[in-house]
Write an enzyme that holds these catalytic residues in place. Structure first.
Site, PDB file in Angstrom:
ATOM      1  N   LYS A  21       8.537 -38.243  -6.528  1.00  0.00           N
ATOM      2  CA  LYS A  21       7.865 -37.161  -5.785  1.00  0.00           C
ATOM      3  C   LYS A  21       8.859 -36.249  -5.066  1.00  0.00           C
ATOM      4  CE  LYS A  21       5.273 -39.640  -3.081  1.00  0.00           C
ATOM      5  NZ  LYS A  21       5.622 -40.997  -3.541  1.00  0.00           N
ATOM      6  N   ARG A  66      -2.006 -39.646   2.877  1.00  0.00           N
ATOM      7  CA  ARG A  66      -1.914 -40.969   2.251  1.00  0.00           C
ATOM      8  C   ARG A  66      -3.076 -41.880   2.634  1.00  0.00           C
ATOM      9  NH1 ARG A  66       4.354 -40.864   2.156  1.00  0.00           N
ATOM     10  NH2 ARG A  66       4.932 -42.685   0.971  1.00  0.00           N
ATOM     11  N   ARG A  77      18.102 -46.468  -5.974  1.00  0.00           N
ATOM     12  CA  ARG A  77      18.234 -45.551  -4.841  1.00  0.00           C
ATOM     13  C   ARG A  77      18.781 -46.297  -3.619  1.00  0.00           C
ATOM     14  NH1 ARG A  77      12.963 -42.353  -2.926  1.00  0.00           N
ATOM     15  NH2 ARG A  77      12.453 -44.305  -1.878  1.00  0.00           N
ATOM     16  N   ARG A 110      18.675 -46.602   1.848  1.00  0.00           N
ATOM     17  CA  ARG A 110      17.470 -46.508   2.679  1.00  0.00           C
ATOM     18  C   ARG A 110      17.018 -47.901   3.085  1.00  0.00           C
ATOM     19  NH1 ARG A 110      12.873 -42.330   0.732  1.00  0.00           N
ATOM     20  NH2 ARG A 110      11.563 -44.028   1.504  1.00  0.00           N
ATOM     21  N   ARG A 127       5.401 -51.711   0.058  1.00  0.00           N
ATOM     22  CA  ARG A 127       5.036 -50.280  -0.020  1.00  0.00           C
ATOM     23  C   ARG A 127       4.116 -50.015  -1.208  1.00  0.00           C
ATOM     24  NH1 ARG A 127      10.618 -47.929  -0.383  1.00  0.00           N
ATOM     25  NH2 ARG A 127       9.620 -45.937  -0.717  1.00  0.00           N
TER      26      ARG A 127
HETATM   27  P1  AMP Z   1       8.288 -41.487   1.688  1.00  0.00           P
HETATM   28  O1  AMP Z   1       9.633 -40.874   1.841  1.00  0.00           O
HETATM   29  O2  AMP Z   1       7.205 -40.479   1.411  1.00  0.00           O
HETATM   30  O3  AMP Z   1       8.272 -42.640   0.729  1.00  0.00           O
HETATM   31  O4  AMP Z   1       7.922 -42.110   3.125  1.00  0.00           O
HETATM   32  C1  AMP Z   1       8.704 -43.118   3.695  1.00  0.00           C
HETATM   33  C2  AMP Z   1       7.925 -43.856   4.770  1.00  0.00           C
HETATM   34  O5  AMP Z   1       7.525 -42.951   5.798  1.00  0.00           O
HETATM   35  C3  AMP Z   1       6.631 -44.495   4.281  1.00  0.00           C
HETATM   36  O6  AMP Z   1       6.840 -45.758   3.681  1.00  0.00           O
HETATM   37  C4  AMP Z   1       5.861 -44.599   5.598  1.00  0.00           C
HETATM   38  O7  AMP Z   1       6.385 -45.639   6.402  1.00  0.00           O
HETATM   39  C5  AMP Z   1       6.222 -43.292   6.286  1.00  0.00           C
HETATM   40  N1  AMP Z   1       5.285 -42.213   5.875  1.00  0.00           N
HETATM   41  C6  AMP Z   1       5.588 -41.089   5.167  1.00  0.00           C
HETATM   42  N2  AMP Z   1       4.509 -40.334   4.992  1.00  0.00           N
HETATM   43  C7  AMP Z   1       3.476 -40.985   5.587  1.00  0.00           C
HETATM   44  C8  AMP Z   1       2.087 -40.723   5.718  1.00  0.00           C
HETATM   45  N3  AMP Z   1       1.513 -39.631   5.187  1.00  0.00           N
HETATM   46  N4  AMP Z   1       1.344 -41.618   6.415  1.00  0.00           N
HETATM   47  C9  AMP Z   1       1.901 -42.710   6.973  1.00  0.00           C
HETATM   48  N5  AMP Z   1       3.191 -43.045   6.852  1.00  0.00           N
HETATM   49  C10 AMP Z   1       3.983 -42.182   6.169  1.00  0.00           C
END
Ligand code: AMP
Length: 197
Positions: free
Chosen positions: A14, A89, A128, A134, A145
């Site tokens: 994404k 989400r 990654r 990360r 996740r």
């Molecule tokens: P991502 O980079 O989109 O995979 O987001 C990394 C982490 O940020 C996720 O695993 C959540 O802990 C938090 N996060 C990102 N976007 C959201 C969201 N829309 N709602 C809740 N937690 C989020």
């Protein structure tokens, strides 16, 4: 004026596609994950509040997430369109986004669902982890996740499908090929990129 969402399991690509599509449509890419990581890195009050959730692979509470999206979409550059990556989400976030769009008198143009099989995304995320370090890319956290995605986010696909907004794209293959697939599918819906990338 293009308003897009990107949905897909962790590791589907994404983030990579979001920045390319944002460039093509000349709109800002808004990634809640990036906003949270920036705040964690800079040890802001928000960062300190969300760090434990992110490190555990859990979702940050809706109240915090909705508030940062409301602020970000309220900025001038988002008035003419945006590409949301990783938001909404949860069903509560879908409702909040609905309220924001309604009060701005706008609506979404499309929801791009990027699919990828589980073994492939786990392999990508572990790679990654090596490259970027990360904290939430360890095997256990990745599994969690994925579970959280399946439980809380996958159901949103039905919601947006029933509104006729979903464009499903196979996320496997070279980055360029996936971008081309997305641009083609969006063009078929009358959503044409303004910048050639
Ligand atoms: P991502 O980079 O989109 O995979 O987001 C990394 C982490 O940020 C996720 O695993 C959540 O802990 C938090 N996060 C990102 N976007 C959201 C969201 N829309 N709602 C809740 N937690 C989020």
């Amino acid at each position: 004026m293009t308003r897009l969402l990107l949905i897909g399991p962790p590791g589907a690509g994404k983030g990579t596609q979001a920045s390319r599509l944002a460039e093509a449509f000349a709109v800002p890419a808004v990634s809640t994950g990036d906003i949270f990581r920036f705040n964690v890195k800079n040890e802001t009050a928000l960062g300190l509040e969300v760090k434990a959730f992110i490190d555990a692979g859990a979702y940050v509470p809706d109240s915090l997430t909705n508030a940062i999206v409301k602020d970000r979409l309220g900025e001038a550059d988002a008035a003419a369109g945006f590409l949301l990556d990783g938001y909404p989400r949860t069903t509560d976030q879908v409702a909040e986004l609905e309220r924001l769009l309604e009060s701005a008198g706008t609506k979404l143009d499309a929801v791009v669902l990027i699919t990828a099989d589980t073994d492939e995304v786990v392999a990508r995320l572990l790679k990654r982890a090596e490259e970027q370090g990360r904290a939430d890319d360890t095997a256990d956290v990745i599994r969690h996740r994925m579970d959280v995605y399946a439980e809380q986010t996958a159901p949103l696909i039905d919601v947006y499908t029933s509104r006729g907004l979903v464009v499903t794209i196979d996320g496997l293959g070279a980055v360029d090929a996936v971008t081309d697939r997305i641009l083609e599918a969006l063009a078929e819906r009358g959503l044409h990129a303004t910048v050639t990338i």
